[in-house]
Design a protein around this motif. Sequence first.
Motif, PDB file in Angstrom:
ATOM      1  N   LEU A  20       0.837  -1.203   0.000  1.00  0.00           N
ATOM      2  CA  LEU A  20       0.000   0.000   0.000  1.00  0.00           C
ATOM      3  C   LEU A  20       0.877   1.261   0.000  1.00  0.00           C
ATOM      4  O   LEU A  20       0.597   2.230  -0.702  1.00  0.00           O
ATOM      5  CB  LEU A  20      -0.921   0.011   1.219  1.00  0.00           C
ATOM      6  N   PHE A  21       1.958   1.225   0.793  1.00  0.00           N
ATOM      7  CA  PHE A  21       2.885   2.361   0.812  1.00  0.00           C
ATOM      8  C   PHE A  21       3.454   2.606  -0.586  1.00  0.00           C
ATOM      9  O   PHE A  21       3.523   3.742  -1.057  1.00  0.00           O
ATOM     10  CB  PHE A  21       4.047   2.088   1.771  1.00  0.00           C
ATOM     11  N   THR A  25       1.112   4.189  -2.948  1.00  0.00           N
ATOM     12  CA  THR A  25       0.984   5.620  -2.669  1.00  0.00           C
ATOM     13  C   THR A  25       2.141   6.402  -3.272  1.00  0.00           C
ATOM     14  O   THR A  25       1.957   7.449  -3.904  1.00  0.00           O
ATOM     15  CB  THR A  25       0.944   5.846  -1.147  1.00  0.00           C
ATOM     16  N   VAL A  26       3.361   5.867  -3.065  1.00  0.00           N
ATOM     17  CA  VAL A  26       4.541   6.535  -3.617  1.00  0.00           C
ATOM     18  C   VAL A  26       4.430   6.628  -5.132  1.00  0.00           C
ATOM     19  O   VAL A  26       4.691   7.675  -5.739  1.00  0.00           O
ATOM     20  CB  VAL A  26       5.820   5.769  -3.203  1.00  0.00           C
ATOM     21  N   ALA A  79       1.769   6.718  -6.901  1.00  0.00           N
ATOM     22  CA  ALA A  79       0.764   7.701  -7.284  1.00  0.00           C
ATOM     23  C   ALA A  79       1.349   9.111  -7.215  1.00  0.00           C
ATOM     24  O   ALA A  79       1.131   9.935  -8.120  1.00  0.00           O
ATOM     25  CB  ALA A  79      -0.440   7.580  -6.370  1.00  0.00           C
ATOM     26  N   ALA A  80       2.118   9.389  -6.150  1.00  0.00           N
ATOM     27  CA  ALA A  80       2.730  10.713  -6.027  1.00  0.00           C
ATOM     28  C   ALA A  80       3.681  10.966  -7.182  1.00  0.00           C
ATOM     29  O   ALA A  80       3.695  12.048  -7.790  1.00  0.00           O
ATOM     30  CB  ALA A  80       3.469  10.824  -4.694  1.00  0.00           C
TER      31      ALA A  80
END
Lengths: 100, 472
Positions: free
Chosen positions: A63-64, A67-68, A70-71
């Motif tokens: 999940l982390f 997120t990375v 996506a950024a």
Amino acid sequence: MIPAGWFFAVAAILFGLGVTAFFVRRDLPTQFLAVEIMLNAANLAFLALAKPASAAAAQTIVLFIITVAAAEAAVGLAVILVVFRRRKSVRSEDLRILKG
Amino acid sequence: MTLPTAVFPLAVTAFGAIAVLLLDAFGKRDSKTPLAVLSLMILAASAVLAGRLWGRSAFGFGGLMRLDDAAILVSMIVLLAAAFTVLLGWQWNRRLDAAFGEFYGLLLLAAAGLMIMAQTADLLVVFLGLEVFSVSAYGLTGLKRNDDKASEAAVKYFLIGSFAGAFMVFGLAILFGLNESFGITQTAACLGTGLPAQLGFGFLLAGLGFKLALVPFHMWAPDVYEGAPTPIAGFFSIAPKAAGFLVLSRLVAAVPKDVWKGLPIFPFLYAVAAATLIIGNLAALRQKNLKRLLAYSSISHAGTMLIAVLAGDGASLLFYLAVYLFMGLGAFAALTAMSAPGREYVHLDDFAGAGFRYPWIGAIFTVLLLSLAGFPPTGGFLAKFLVFSAGVRAGLVPLVVLGVVTSLIAVAYYLRVIVAMYMRDPAPGVDIEAENPPALLVLFLGLVGVLQLGLFPANILHFIRQAAASIF
């Protein structure tokens, strides 16, 4: 049930395909997609390689990493868009002002 | 309940970054000066909070954050580099049509990412910190969005950086599969266990190598330095190196000494150090653009720092980083000062005769270049001396000989700039706007730092030894 080793094999193949595509393709969005495939291959590898005891940790880590990614995608697509606006091209061989 | 003091320095920088970004977006004022002042205050507050924890090794987030002395020292270097960059950007941004508030917000965010990297002993957190830095760095590079060079540099940095990041994640996946942990100690312990561990570690090192601009992962650096705003290029030359080399030396320090030299990773890093020294210095010889020249110079300095890592000598590495903060950023301060509204002068020919036309910039730049080249009595000499003697003690004699020889080659390109400044007729058409107090302050602090560390290093070495002892 499919053994976890096969999942890792898929992840390794995906990663290899991503690396190949990054070097073979010559337009920025596709090269960026290749990197995304590599990241997802790494996610799959996380899940495939995790031992039962650490499976929950591996899933959290994935999940982390999503997120990375996506950024990175947000900034990266903006940067590609800026290049396209200025030059009306997203071919990576057109990027050659900087050299020396 | 005790307060999580170990998290405070990071929290101040990170939340400060968000506050600065929001103030810029919703504030009504056109002037960016309040943002610069606020950023300096945030950086100072963070440094004070970190400094108060010196010698106490605080932990936060269940041990994931680890604020030991080495982390505090590297955080200080990062914060000071960010503060210098704020000062450099103060006037430069307005002159070069890059007066965006995002400059300050993203810079603070980048500094926060590097502090995360420095303040942990967990490889997943290292990766997250690296990505916080990288994502801000892509934005900072492309800040001048109406400039072809800047957008090209940003897109190159982004593609290569995210490619390297993916390698790092894949390496982490392999290492996690092997020992179910991201702890640096546990990861280092499994290194001797066979091929998968070596492969995972190699991927991880490739990812770190990109960020540290080690050969063969250095191709992006000259382009990014040339395209990025000059103050930001100065920040890139020191801050990511400080955090990245601390992570690398934590990894090396965690491997048992007797195993270390038998690992296949060791000759790999050895070859990387040799290639970085050779290619960094040889490529710098051909550069006429001083931003590119300093980029290759910073690559070659990374090679020297890698000798200290290979030797397992934390003290000489940290001292080198401290000196490089002043001489590297000081050199970029000189380039920043050489600007006028709408244009900057970074070509070697622009510096012809500058030593007489701008005596202060010329004189200080000369000292900084001599320090980069490693002349006594500057800090650059002592830093190189400490690294090389640590290398000899650790039995890396061929690498040290190569380091000395390439340092001699390096003298040629640094001296060429000095010769241009003092022995050529002034270049026509160069007319800088000298009124730039913040950049001159950084230039002056660079001079003070280089001389202080070169002439009176005893006090600082005392702190640095204490910090190095805490690496592991």
